[in-house]
Design an enzyme around this catalytic site. Structure first.
Site, PDB file in Angstrom:
ATOM      1  N   THR A  35      -2.304   4.063   9.538  1.00  0.00           N
ATOM      2  CA  THR A  35      -1.986   3.267  10.734  1.00  0.00           C
ATOM      3  C   THR A  35      -0.497   3.435  11.057  1.00  0.00           C
ATOM      4  O   THR A  35      -0.111   3.589  12.205  1.00  0.00           O
ATOM      5  CB  THR A  35      -2.314   1.783  10.491  1.00  0.00           C
ATOM      6  N   ASP A  82       0.810  -1.220   0.000  1.00  0.00           N
ATOM      7  CA  ASP A  82       0.000   0.000   0.000  1.00  0.00           C
ATOM      8  C   ASP A  82       0.847   1.276   0.000  1.00  0.00           C
ATOM      9  O   ASP A  82       0.503   2.261  -0.658  1.00  0.00           O
ATOM     10  CB  ASP A  82      -1.033   0.007   1.139  1.00  0.00           C
ATOM     11  N   ASN A 122       9.926   3.811   9.028  1.00  0.00           N
ATOM     12  CA  ASN A 122       8.616   3.448   9.600  1.00  0.00           C
ATOM     13  C   ASN A 122       8.449   4.157  10.925  1.00  0.00           C
ATOM     14  O   ASN A 122       9.265   3.975  11.828  1.00  0.00           O
ATOM     15  CB  ASN A 122       8.559   1.942   9.882  1.00  0.00           C
TER      16      ASN A 122
END
Length: 467
Positions: free
Chosen positions: A262, A240, A299
């Site tokens: 998220t 994604d 991340n």
């Protein structure tokens, strides 16, 4: 019958999935959401897993909607989160569960991997940052705890590759998602077979790597009959974030982006991976992107923390209301969003309070203050990550593009502009689906190339600026 050419993106995130149809209208991409469904991990046999069968039913239900509204797509592509996979036996039956990345089976598996390959050497080969849930560690957990499952396996398919397989009967390992396994060479852009051998994983289970834009085949007859039409399956960037980054509406190649959902994935695009030791020390990753570009990013825990406190103490408040309430708080406590303690705590609110307490800061009271601490912490994390990326790429970026659902978080966008001292451009919010659609449209010749697609995206969707 409608004569427009339609394309269908099925974008499945960790908490929900959506079917989005697109067509071109006056040179702009027009999109409409035709179906949405919930997703989430479930507990089964003591593991956190994904209910793959329920998800596939939702995929087909949304595809049937196209028939219901008389807008049949010429192609469809599915993207999901990364790192998780399904194993199939010689008869294409699933082996075991589709275990979710937040399951704790990978605990201490890094040590097992490093017995076989040095951690620094691993980064040098793959350029992928260490995340304990990466596929490389999940496979080690299988090798150590369920060796029979690995022995029986004939195919390993990442989650979207599995769905594409069930739709068409054809297998592929789409490049952007394959790189997140930490088993792909950053030099050859193919599986690192030597590494796979060293780790004792069977070579035969890994499928041929294919690029976004590859036509995988048509829907199988039984699926076409069930949904009421046939169409091509075209691989998008099935990770994604890979799709979302395709939708960054930057005018030049060198831009900073935050794919905000998220997770917050913050980075830039490189044409060559940086697998240096210094890059590893900064915990930056080189994930595969469209046309062998590299998503050089970090991340960051992201809105998972907000989603968790909303569920725990949010009452019936929406994200917008929580954001608004947080903006009125004066609490200045900051936590390290990237600490492992926030990955899957029993109670996120209590974990945030504990982190504040342990560092001698004020503990948040109630949803507004808890959210304020998280938003402020995220903005600070973005600012320090921007500095790291600028240092590593020796490039100065004057703008940060925030794409994905988090582009709606007005307060966080304002905090980010303030903390980084950079202009923030927020939008498009449906970046992942838009990037997925762009790959299909380029493959069909409706859009010329990635630059052309980004130009189209810039004019098609609203972008809000903060400075």
């Amino acid at each position: 019958m409608n004569m427009e050419k339609y394309y269908l993106a099925i974008d499945i995130g960790a908490s929900s999935g959506r079917h989005i149809l697109a067509h071109m209208e006056d040179g702009k991409m027009a999109i409409e959401e035709i179906y949405r469904f919930p997703n989430g991990m479930v507990e089964k046999q003591g593991q956190k897993i994904w209910d793959i069968d329920a998800l596939f039913e939702e995929i087909k239900t949304g595809m049937k909607k196209c028939k219901d509204i008389g807008k049949l797509p010429v192609s469809v592509g599915i993207d999901t989160w990364a790192v998780d996979f399904v194993l199939l036996d010689g008869e294409n039956k699933r082996i075991g569960n589709a275990v979710a990345y937040r399951d704790d089976r990978t605990k201490n598996m890094d040590k097992k991997v490093y017995e076989l390959i040095d951690e620094k050497e691993l980064y040098k080969r793959t350029g992928i940052q260490k995340q304990l849930f990466n596929t490389i560690y999940q496979l080690m957990a299988l090798r150590e705890k369920n060796p029979d499952e690995l022995k029986k396996a004939a195919k390993l398919l990442m989650i979207p590759d599995y769905f594409h397989f069930v739709l068409t009967g054809n297998t592929a390992a789409e490049y952007t998602n394959a790189t997140t396994t930490q088993l792909v060479s950053a030099k050859t852009n193919d599986w690192d077979w030597e590494l796979i051998d060293k780790l004792g994983y069977p070579q035969s289970i890994f499928q041929k790597i294919q690029m976004p834009g590859t036509e995988l085949g048509n829907l199988k007859d039984d699926i076409a009959k069930e949904v009421g039409y046939t169409c091509k399956v075209v691989l998008p960037a099935t990770h994604d974030t890979g799709s979302a980054v395709m939708a960054v509406p930057a005018e030049s190649g060198s831009a900073l982006y935050i794919s905000s959902g998220t997770w917050s994935l913050m980075g830039t695009e490189l044409l060559k991976a940086d697998c240096s030791e210094q890059s590893r020390q900064h915990n930056l990753t080189n994930e595969g992107g469209y046309q062998y570009r590299f998503r050089y990013l970090k991340n960051i825990m992201g809105l998972w923390m907000i989603q968790s406190v909303k569920k725990e103490i949010g009452g019936g408040l929406g994200f917008g209301e929580i954001c608004e309430a947080a903006s009125k708080c004066s609490i200045s406590s900051i936590v390290d969003c990237n600490a492992d303690r926030f990955l899957a705590p029993a109670n996120m609110t209590e974990e945030v309070k504990a982190a504040c307490r342990e560092s001698g800061q004020k503990e948040p009271e109630g949803i507004a203050e808890a959210a304020a601490v998280i938003y402020n912490s995220l903005a600070e994390c973005y600012a320090s990550t921007a500095k790291e990326i600028e240092q590593m790429t020796q490039t100065s970026y004057d703008c940060i593009y925030i794409i994905g659902g988090g582009a709606n978080a007005d307060y966080l966008n304002r905090l980010t502009a303030k903390a980084t001292g950079k202009k923030v451009c927020a939008g498009p919010t449906e970046a992942t689906a838009v990037g997925n659609l762009a790959a299909q449209m380029i493959a069909d010749g409706i859009l010329g190339d990635l630059e052309d697609a980004r130009k189209c995206i810039r004019t098609s969707f609203p972008v809000k600026e903060y400075s």
